[in-house]
Design a protein around this motif. Structure first.
Motif, short mmCIF file in Angstrom:
data_model
loop_
_atom_site.label_atom_id
_atom_site.label_comp_id
_atom_site.label_asym_id
_atom_site.label_seq_id
_atom_site.Cartn_x
_atom_site.Cartn_y
_atom_site.Cartn_z
N ARG A 130 -64.22 -32.34 -40.57
CA ARG A 130 -64.93 -32.79 -41.76
C ARG A 130 -64.08 -33.76 -42.58
N LEU A 131 -62.80 -33.45 -42.76
CA LEU A 131 -61.92 -34.36 -43.49
C LEU A 131 -61.86 -35.72 -42.80
N GLY A 132 -61.72 -35.71 -41.48
CA GLY A 132 -61.64 -36.96 -40.75
C GLY A 132 -62.90 -37.79 -40.87
N ARG A 133 -64.06 -37.14 -40.80
CA ARG A 133 -65.33 -37.85 -40.93
C ARG A 133 -65.46 -38.52 -42.30
N GLN A 134 -65.05 -37.80 -43.33
CA GLN A 134 -65.11 -38.37 -44.68
C GLN A 134 -64.29 -39.65 -44.77
N LEU A 135 -63.10 -39.62 -44.19
CA LEU A 135 -62.22 -40.78 -44.27
C LEU A 135 -62.78 -41.96 -43.48
N VAL A 136 -63.31 -41.70 -42.30
CA VAL A 136 -63.87 -42.80 -41.51
C VAL A 136 -65.06 -43.43 -42.23
N HIS B 218 -53.40 -46.86 -39.41
CA HIS B 218 -52.75 -47.42 -38.22
C HIS B 218 -53.78 -47.71 -37.13
N VAL B 219 -54.77 -46.84 -36.97
CA VAL B 219 -55.82 -47.07 -35.98
C VAL B 219 -56.65 -48.28 -36.36
N LEU B 220 -57.11 -48.32 -37.61
CA LEU B 220 -58.00 -49.40 -38.06
C LEU B 220 -57.31 -50.76 -37.98
N LEU B 221 -56.03 -50.81 -38.31
CA LEU B 221 -55.28 -52.07 -38.26
C LEU B 221 -54.71 -52.35 -36.88
N ARG B 222 -54.89 -51.40 -35.96
CA ARG B 222 -54.55 -51.55 -34.55
C ARG B 222 -53.05 -51.83 -34.38
N HIS B 223 -52.25 -51.07 -35.12
CA HIS B 223 -50.81 -51.29 -35.10
C HIS B 223 -50.16 -50.95 -33.77
N GLY B 224 -50.70 -49.97 -33.02
CA GLY B 224 -50.10 -49.61 -31.74
C GLY B 224 -50.12 -50.77 -30.76
N THR B 225 -51.30 -51.37 -30.56
CA THR B 225 -51.37 -52.50 -29.63
C THR B 225 -50.82 -53.78 -30.24
N ASP C 211 -63.47 -51.16 -39.02
CA ASP C 211 -64.01 -50.04 -38.24
C ASP C 211 -64.80 -50.58 -37.05
N HIS C 212 -64.12 -50.82 -35.95
CA HIS C 212 -64.75 -51.43 -34.78
C HIS C 212 -65.75 -50.46 -34.14
N PRO C 213 -66.92 -50.95 -33.74
CA PRO C 213 -67.94 -50.06 -33.15
C PRO C 213 -67.45 -49.29 -31.94
N ALA C 214 -66.47 -49.83 -31.21
CA ALA C 214 -66.01 -49.17 -29.99
C ALA C 214 -65.17 -47.93 -30.27
N THR D 118 -58.03 -56.05 -26.95
CA THR D 118 -59.35 -55.89 -27.57
C THR D 118 -59.49 -54.47 -28.11
N PRO D 119 -60.40 -54.25 -29.07
CA PRO D 119 -60.64 -52.88 -29.53
C PRO D 119 -61.03 -51.94 -28.39
N GLU D 120 -61.77 -52.46 -27.41
CA GLU D 120 -62.14 -51.63 -26.26
C GLU D 120 -60.90 -51.19 -25.48
N GLN D 121 -59.89 -52.04 -25.41
CA GLN D 121 -58.66 -51.66 -24.73
C GLN D 121 -57.89 -50.62 -25.55
N ASP D 122 -57.92 -50.74 -26.88
CA ASP D 122 -57.35 -49.68 -27.72
C ASP D 122 -57.98 -48.33 -27.37
N VAL D 123 -59.30 -48.31 -27.26
CA VAL D 123 -60.02 -47.06 -26.97
C VAL D 123 -59.60 -46.51 -25.62
N GLN D 124 -59.51 -47.38 -24.62
CA GLN D 124 -59.10 -46.93 -23.28
C GLN D 124 -57.71 -46.31 -23.32
N LEU D 125 -56.78 -46.98 -24.00
CA LEU D 125 -55.41 -46.46 -24.09
C LEU D 125 -55.38 -45.13 -24.81
#
Length: 468
Positions: free
Chosen positions: A68-74, A134-141, A82-85, A35-42
């Motif tokens: 600032r750069l990161g915020r713009q991209l998100v 990679h984060v948004l597409l959840r490639h790690g998990t 873009d999962h709320p978690a 789950t996205p919540e498990q991504d966050v925990q990891l």
């Protein structure tokens, strides 16, 4: 600083998203049992370990700029991904290598070397957009989903071990999770292409030319010919990267934004006030000199004292999910971020501030530079020689069989920190996920005959358990 970015997109971004969607490539996230919540925990647990081990940059000019750069991209990311978690953070690191990586759930780390290699702000933004994808597409998990048999409790430590691991890209995490990190953070070419394309789309929405991403990849590729940047080892080139990014860019409308930011130059100038950047090799040596984080002893006696011969009795040991092997019963296991070693008393410890292995064996995993075993082995040897200037190859690499698969055996000679000539046997094999597994034997040349039989039995007993 960790932030949660769910602000509504500006009118300009919304217009760009609508107009830019025509003709752009549709991206479908891979299957994922987590789950996205498990991504966050990891990601949260692994990021905490990275922040403990890496030289984090605290300079306000650099940290505010990167944030600032990161915020713009998100804010420019497609809402469906873009999962709320998710908990995003953007952390600069004082390391030389051209590298950046993002962990599941949102934490991103960008090396000073990436800033210094980039010619423009857009090139840094491009790599950040790629990592964010990679984060948004959840490639790690998604990788962990494909590598069946691992539980959630194993993954955070494995991810941390993968990114904290050492100077030549070794991704061995501690204890029973040995080798697991290679399954999580080495992306496939399919995942790389997805991150390239989604990253290009995010850049356009944020007002940046996606072609800057292709230009940065060209810079990284050129650097890889002389030093194999860390980034390339975990992000294999899908082929024709700049070409398909340029084609994608042609299908996108780039949102309006203000002209080039002077903050890019100010952030790079701020590096002059920082301590010199470390290399990953220096970071690895510091980590190993502390004995890792497993509570294992930092030595097995005192270097220079007599080393007992290998016991004729052997015991079975496990390298987590990756391998089984038998070692002499009087050898001790030393587990660290970069390797798992089995050594006799007085065969491993510190001498004149250096960590020294004089007798024993070492098992490791490195991200392979090539799918060709011989080429990947040559790259590994080159890296070893950079850290051991007197290391010499004694003859041709030999094709052998280990663990019922093709392997290479390379005879080496070195002069250790004790001043003694030492004999090293390096054995390499490719794993099913494309990583390179190595098994090395180390012994002073004048003790070699007493260790030949023990090393031969260790080699015969080795059983790799990755799925082929």
């Amino acid at each position: 600083m960790t932030v949660r970015l769910r602000a509504a997109a500006s009118v300009a971004l919304l217009v760009a998203a609508i107009s830019g969607a025509v003709g752009q490539t549709r991206i479908t996230p891979p299957r994922n049992k987590y789950t996205p919540e498990q991504d966050v925990q990891l990601g949260r647990e692994a990021a905490a370990e990275v922040r403990r081990e890496y030289p984090i940059i605290e300079n306000p000019t650099v940290t505010r700029y990167l944030d600032r750069l990161g915020r713009q991209l998100v804010e420019a990311a497609p809402a469906e991904f873009d999962h709320p978690a998710f908990e995003y953070s953007f952390t600069p690191v004082n390391l030389k290598e051209i590298n950046a990586f993002a962990l599941p759930g949102g934490p991103m780390f960008v090396n000073r070397g990436m800033f210094e290699a980039a010619a423009t702000e857009g090139e840094v933004v491009g790599v950040m957009a790629h990592e964010l994808s990679h984060v948004l597409l959840r490639h790690g998990t998604a990788n962990a989903t494909k590598a069946q048999g691992f539980q959630l409790g194993q993954l955070a430590g494995a991810i941390a071990g993968a990114v904290v691991g050492g100077g030549w890209g070794q991704v061995i995490s501690q204890g029973s999770q040995f080798g697991l990190g290679t399954w999580l953070l080495k992306y496939s070419r399919e995942y790389e292409r997805q991150a390239d394309l989604l990253g290009a789309q995010i850049m356009a929405r944020a007002g940046y030319d996606p072609r800057d991403l292709g230009r940065m990849f060209e810079t990284i590729q050129k650097s890889s010919r002389t030093g194999a940047p860390e980034w390339m080892s975990s992000h294999p080139d899908p082929g024709n990267r700049s070409s398909y990014i340029a084609r994608e860019a042609a299908s996108l409308q780039i949102a309006q934004r203000n002209g080039p930011s002077a903050e890019f130059d100010r952030a790079r100038s701020a590096f002059a006030s920082l301590p010199p950047a470390q290399s990953m090799a220096e970071l690895a040596r510091r980590s190993e000199s502390g004995g890792g984080s497993t509570g294992a002893p930092a030595n097995t006696g005192r270097i220079g004292d007599p080393v007992p011969p290998p016991s004729t009795q052997f015991r079975a040991v496990r390298g987590g999910q990756l391998f089984d092997v038998e070692v002499p019963a009087n050898w001790t296991g030393i587990s660290g971020n970069n390797a798992v070693k089995f050594v006799p008393e007085n065969g491993y410890g510190t001498l004149n501030g250096q960590t020294v292995l004089t007798h024993g064996v070492e098992f490791g995993v490195t991200r392979a530079s090539s799918s060709d075993l011989a080429e990947a082995t040559r790259t590994l040897l080159t890296a070893f020689q950079r850290e051991n200037p007197e290391l010499r190859q004694l003859g041709e690499a030999r094709r052998i069989r280990l663990s019922q698969r093709e392997a290479l055996g390379v005879p080496l000679r070195n002069r250790s920190a004790t001043g003694r000539a030492e004999q090293i046997g390096l054995h390499t094999m490719l794993l099913s996920n494309g990583s390179l597994f190595y098994f090395a034997t180390v012994v002073p040349q004048d003790d070699a005959s007493a260790y030949d039989a023990a090393f031969a039995r260790v080699a015969r007993s080795l059983r790799l358990k990755d799925t082929r």
